[in-house]
Motif scaffolding. Structure first.
Motif, PDB file in Angstrom:
ATOM      1  N   ASP A  56       8.004   6.269  -8.264  1.00 46.53           N
ATOM      2  CA  ASP A  56       8.175   5.850  -6.874  1.00 46.53           C
ATOM      3  C   ASP A  56       6.850   5.872  -6.123  1.00 46.53           C
ATOM      4  OD1 ASP A  56      10.853   5.519  -7.372  1.00 46.53           O
ATOM      5  OD2 ASP A  56      11.506   7.201  -6.117  1.00 46.53           O
ATOM      6  N   ILE A  57       6.030   6.867  -6.378  1.00 52.59           N
ATOM      7  CA  ILE A  57       4.712   6.949  -5.739  1.00 52.59           C
ATOM      8  C   ILE A  57       3.860   5.760  -6.170  1.00 52.59           C
ATOM      9  CG2 ILE A  57       2.563   8.278  -5.636  1.00 52.59           C
ATOM     10  CD1 ILE A  57       4.372  10.834  -5.864  1.00 52.59           C
ATOM     11  N   LEU A  58       3.891   5.430  -7.463  1.00 54.63           N
ATOM     12  CA  LEU A  58       3.136   4.267  -7.952  1.00 54.63           C
ATOM     13  C   LEU A  58       3.665   2.970  -7.349  1.00 54.63           C
ATOM     14  CD1 LEU A  58       2.543   5.156 -11.711  1.00 54.63           C
ATOM     15  CD2 LEU A  58       0.849   5.045  -9.872  1.00 54.63           C
ATOM     16  N   ASP A  59       4.997   2.842  -7.242  1.00 54.77           N
ATOM     17  CA  ASP A  59       5.582   1.661  -6.589  1.00 54.77           C
ATOM     18  C   ASP A  59       5.043   1.514  -5.173  1.00 54.77           C
ATOM     19  OD1 ASP A  59       7.130   0.988  -8.770  1.00 54.77           O
ATOM     20  OD2 ASP A  59       9.023   1.708  -7.905  1.00 54.77           O
ATOM     21  N   ALA A  60       5.023   2.597  -4.436  1.00 53.65           N
ATOM     22  CA  ALA A  60       4.547   2.566  -3.051  1.00 53.65           C
ATOM     23  C   ALA A  60       3.081   2.146  -3.002  1.00 53.65           C
ATOM     24  CB  ALA A  60       4.743   3.921  -2.386  1.00 53.65           C
ATOM     25  N   GLN A  61       2.280   2.651  -3.920  1.00 52.63           N
ATOM     26  CA  GLN A  61       0.870   2.262  -3.956  1.00 52.63           C
ATOM     27  C   GLN A  61       0.721   0.781  -4.293  1.00 52.63           C
ATOM     28  OE1 GLN A  61      -0.663   5.083  -6.796  1.00 52.63           O
ATOM     29  NE2 GLN A  61      -0.921   6.681  -5.244  1.00 52.63           N
ATOM     30  N   THR A  62       1.496   0.310  -5.267  1.00 53.04           N
ATOM     31  CA  THR A  62       1.447  -1.098  -5.660  1.00 53.04           C
ATOM     32  C   THR A  62       1.846  -2.006  -4.506  1.00 53.04           C
ATOM     33  OG1 THR A  62       1.924  -0.540  -7.951  1.00 53.04           O
ATOM     34  CG2 THR A  62       2.375  -2.804  -7.275  1.00 53.04           C
ATOM     35  N   MET A  63       2.864  -1.569  -3.737  1.00 51.15           N
ATOM     36  CA  MET A  63       3.343  -2.359  -2.600  1.00 51.15           C
ATOM     37  C   MET A  63       2.515  -2.106  -1.334  1.00 51.15           C
ATOM     38  SD  MET A  63       7.438  -1.999  -3.475  1.00 51.15           S
ATOM     39  CE  MET A  63       7.860  -1.643  -1.833  1.00 51.15           C
TER      40      MET A  63
END
Length: 162
Positions: free
Chosen positions: A121-128
């Motif tokens: 989820d943290i990586l998703d947030a960074q990607t977005m």
């Protein structure tokens, strides 16, 4: 990947996505109101975006440890009532208030149950490129306007106009 979306009432007409939430967010009721108003036209998706504090990730993992007992939302609500969560004692109090088996919870939390989910989820947030929470999407377009219930409801209603 599973979604923390409550009752499965999804349809291909989903118009609204609530992507990310920090535990201090005052918008929890807004999302519930929107789901009640728009029914299956609204999809709600939870992603962890832990606060920058050193304890933020541990709190997110605690929420996932509660999910192992099927009490994700109850724990999330209890953690919001404790916010800002800064101590293990607050997490354990939230777990008790969420109705968890505390021995199992403490074991799962210590073992990092859900750690992978939180990190994804943290990586998703960074990607977005998400730097705040909550974030609302209407028809897959990020809503940049006000985040109060009335403004989001208006954006959803406008997206439904043919």
């Amino acid at each position: 990947r599973t979604s923390r979306s409550g009752p499965r009432r999804r349809s291909s007409r989903a118009r609204h996505r609530h992507r990310v939430r920090r535990l201090r967010s005052p918008f929890a009721l807004s999302a519930a109101e929107l789901r009640a108003r728009f029914g299956s036209d609204v999809a709600y998706s939870f992603r962890h975006l832990p606060l920058e504090s050193s304890f933020g990730r541990a709190v997110a993992i605690a929420n996932e440890a509660a999910a192992a007992q099927g009490r994700f939302w109850e724990m999330r609500d209890a953690l919001i009532r404790e916010a800002p969560v800064e101590t293990e004692r607050q997490v354990l109090r939230a777990a008790a208030n969420a109705g968890l088996n505390l021995r199992r919870f403490e074991r799962d939390w210590a073992l990092g149950a859900g750690r992978i989910r939180v990190d994804e989820d943290i990586l998703d947030a960074q990607t977005m490129q998400l730097d705040r929470a909550p974030v609302f999407y209407v028809d897959d377009i990020r809503h940049e306007g006000p985040l109060d219930t009335a403004a989001i409801a208006e954006a959803i209603a406008q997206s439904r106009v043919p």
